[in-house]
Design an enzyme around this catalytic site. Structure first.
Site, PDB file in Angstrom:
ATOM      1  N   LYS A  37      43.798  49.682  48.326  1.00  0.00           N
ATOM      2  CA  LYS A  37      42.379  49.885  47.972  1.00  0.00           C
ATOM      3  C   LYS A  37      41.538  50.225  49.211  1.00  0.00           C
ATOM      4  CE  LYS A  37      41.105  46.267  45.878  1.00  0.00           C
ATOM      5  NZ  LYS A  37      40.187  45.591  46.805  1.00  0.00           N
ATOM      6  N   ARG A 108      35.579  40.263  40.547  1.00  0.00           N
ATOM      7  CA  ARG A 108      36.978  39.830  40.377  1.00  0.00           C
ATOM      8  C   ARG A 108      37.131  38.898  39.181  1.00  0.00           C
ATOM      9  NH1 ARG A 108      38.538  41.012  45.752  1.00  0.00           N
ATOM     10  NH2 ARG A 108      40.400  40.138  46.525  1.00  0.00           N
ATOM     11  N   ARG A 147      52.224  45.561  55.912  1.00  0.00           N
ATOM     12  CA  ARG A 147      50.839  45.896  56.293  1.00  0.00           C
ATOM     13  C   ARG A 147      50.440  45.237  57.610  1.00  0.00           C
ATOM     14  NH1 ARG A 147      45.780  45.306  52.268  1.00  0.00           N
ATOM     15  NH2 ARG A 147      46.253  43.077  52.205  1.00  0.00           N
ATOM     16  N   ARG A 180      47.448  40.142  58.240  1.00  0.00           N
ATOM     17  CA  ARG A 180      46.388  39.304  57.680  1.00  0.00           C
ATOM     18  C   ARG A 180      46.959  37.948  57.302  1.00  0.00           C
ATOM     19  NH1 ARG A 180      42.987  42.611  53.184  1.00  0.00           N
ATOM     20  NH2 ARG A 180      43.278  40.649  52.102  1.00  0.00           N
ATOM     21  N   ARG A 191      47.824  35.180  45.363  1.00  0.00           N
ATOM     22  CA  ARG A 191      46.867  36.270  45.136  1.00  0.00           C
ATOM     23  C   ARG A 191      47.265  37.134  43.939  1.00  0.00           C
ATOM     24  NH1 ARG A 191      46.996  39.152  50.595  1.00  0.00           N
ATOM     25  NH2 ARG A 191      45.359  40.495  49.802  1.00  0.00           N
TER      26      ARG A 191
HETATM   27  P1  AMP Z   1      40.225  41.483  49.647  1.00  0.00           P
HETATM   28  O1  AMP Z   1      39.970  42.009  51.014  1.00  0.00           O
HETATM   29  O2  AMP Z   1      39.385  42.176  48.602  1.00  0.00           O
HETATM   30  O3  AMP Z   1      41.683  41.429  49.317  1.00  0.00           O
HETATM   31  O4  AMP Z   1      39.689  39.963  49.645  1.00  0.00           O
HETATM   32  C1  AMP Z   1      40.266  38.996  50.515  1.00  0.00           C
HETATM   33  C2  AMP Z   1      39.928  37.601  50.005  1.00  0.00           C
HETATM   34  O5  AMP Z   1      38.504  37.403  50.005  1.00  0.00           O
HETATM   35  C3  AMP Z   1      40.364  37.289  48.575  1.00  0.00           C
HETATM   36  O6  AMP Z   1      41.721  36.896  48.498  1.00  0.00           O
HETATM   37  C4  AMP Z   1      39.404  36.149  48.224  1.00  0.00           C
HETATM   38  O7  AMP Z   1      39.782  34.932  48.844  1.00  0.00           O
HETATM   39  C5  AMP Z   1      38.110  36.611  48.893  1.00  0.00           C
HETATM   40  N1  AMP Z   1      37.328  37.459  47.969  1.00  0.00           N
HETATM   41  C6  AMP Z   1      36.955  38.750  48.183  1.00  0.00           C
HETATM   42  N2  AMP Z   1      36.230  39.218  47.150  1.00  0.00           N
HETATM   43  C7  AMP Z   1      36.152  38.205  46.254  1.00  0.00           C
HETATM   44  C8  AMP Z   1      35.561  38.070  44.966  1.00  0.00           C
HETATM   45  N3  AMP Z   1      34.910  39.099  44.387  1.00  0.00           N
HETATM   46  N4  AMP Z   1      35.678  36.873  44.335  1.00  0.00           N
HETATM   47  C9  AMP Z   1      36.326  35.832  44.905  1.00  0.00           C
HETATM   48  N5  AMP Z   1      36.934  35.895  46.114  1.00  0.00           N
HETATM   49  C10 AMP Z   1      36.851  37.072  46.782  1.00  0.00           C
END
Ligand code: AMP
Length: 241
Positions: A37, A108, A147, A180, A191
């Site tokens: 993404k 989400r 990654r 990460r 996740r």
């Molecule tokens: P991402 O970079 O989008 O994969 O987000 C990394 C982490 O940030 C996720 O695994 C969650 O812990 C937190 N996070 C990001 N966006 C959200 C969201 N919309 N709702 C809840 N947690 C989020």
């Protein structure tokens, strides 16, 4: 990389002085961990001129005062709806930007989706589309294992499919690449499970509103980008003028 005002929140001012695109795109990008993404968002930003607004990136930049949120994130769990909704509301000005936006990783959960609907209605802003990237789990696991990201500028690489030209160093800014914390095997399992459980009602919600565009992302990133642009093409109203 998201814009300064989005990352910092509060009173931070937008530092982007580039001209607005002819058409302001307002998109939500959704997809499971490992789908690519971030890569697609960067490519779409370059193509469409919209601002990249990633909630995950805000959390990764958060300081110690957000220790509780960061701990949830490291375990691969979602941060609470309350915290994320508040975070987006605080940055609502980014949703009215004349450049448009690519909202990445939000909403989400169904509660977040409903909150976003209400916020956009208050701001008198219409979403153009919700783009959902998808692929089989084995593709996601393979992408996540390889990654590596630059903690300084956010650029993403893959040990096999997109290796940096100098091992362990970012091609864009030269800083060290690392894995990460939430890409380790335990966090990844959580996740993926969380994504499957919380995203189904969100997808149904946007499908019902006629906004959902499903994109098969089990392909090289240029192919996925081309598929996305083809899917969005009928919405490019300015081209018909
Ligand atoms: P991402 O970079 O989008 O994969 O987000 C990394 C982490 O940030 C996720 O695994 C969650 O812990 C937190 N996070 C990001 N966006 C959200 C969201 N919309 N709702 C809840 N947690 C989020």
């Amino acid at each position: 990389m998201s814009h300064f005002a989005w990352l910092q929140g509060g009173d931070a001012r937008c530092t982007d002085s580039s001209p607005s695109p002819r058409r302001a795109w307002r998109l939500v990008l959704l997809g499971p961990p490992g789908i690519g993404k971030g890569t697609q968002a960067a490519a779409l930003v370059a193509q469409l001129g919209a601002c990249h607004l990633s909630t995950g990136e805000v959390f990764r930049h958060a300081r110690e005062d957000a220790a509780g949120l960061l701990a949830a994130m490291r375990r691969g769990e979602l941060v609470s709806d309350e915290a994320v909704i508040e975070l987006v509301r605080e940055r609502a000005h980014c949703l009215t930007c004349s450049r448009g936006f690519l909202l990445d990783g939000y909403p989400r959960t169904l509660e977040q989706a409903r909150s976003l609907d209400a916020l956009l209605a208050d701001l008198n802003v219409d979403l153009d589309a919700v783009v959902h990237f998808q692929a089989q789990e084995r593709v996601l696991l393979e992408r996540l294992a390889g990654r590596r990201v630059c903690m300084a500028c956010g650029a993403a690489f893959h040990l096999e499919h997109r290796p940096p030209s100098r091992a362990g160093r970012c091609d864009l800014c030269g800083n060290l690449l690392s894995q990460r914390e939430d890409d380790d095997a335990d966090a990844v399992r959580i996740r993926l499970r969380t994504y499957a459980a919380t995203m189904a009602p969100v997808l149904d919600h946007y499908r019902g509103l006629g906004l959902l565009y499903e994109i098969d992302a089990a392909a090289p990133s240029e192919v996925v980008l081309a598929r996305t642009l083809v899917a969005l093409d009928p919405l490019a109203r300015w081209r018909r003028v």
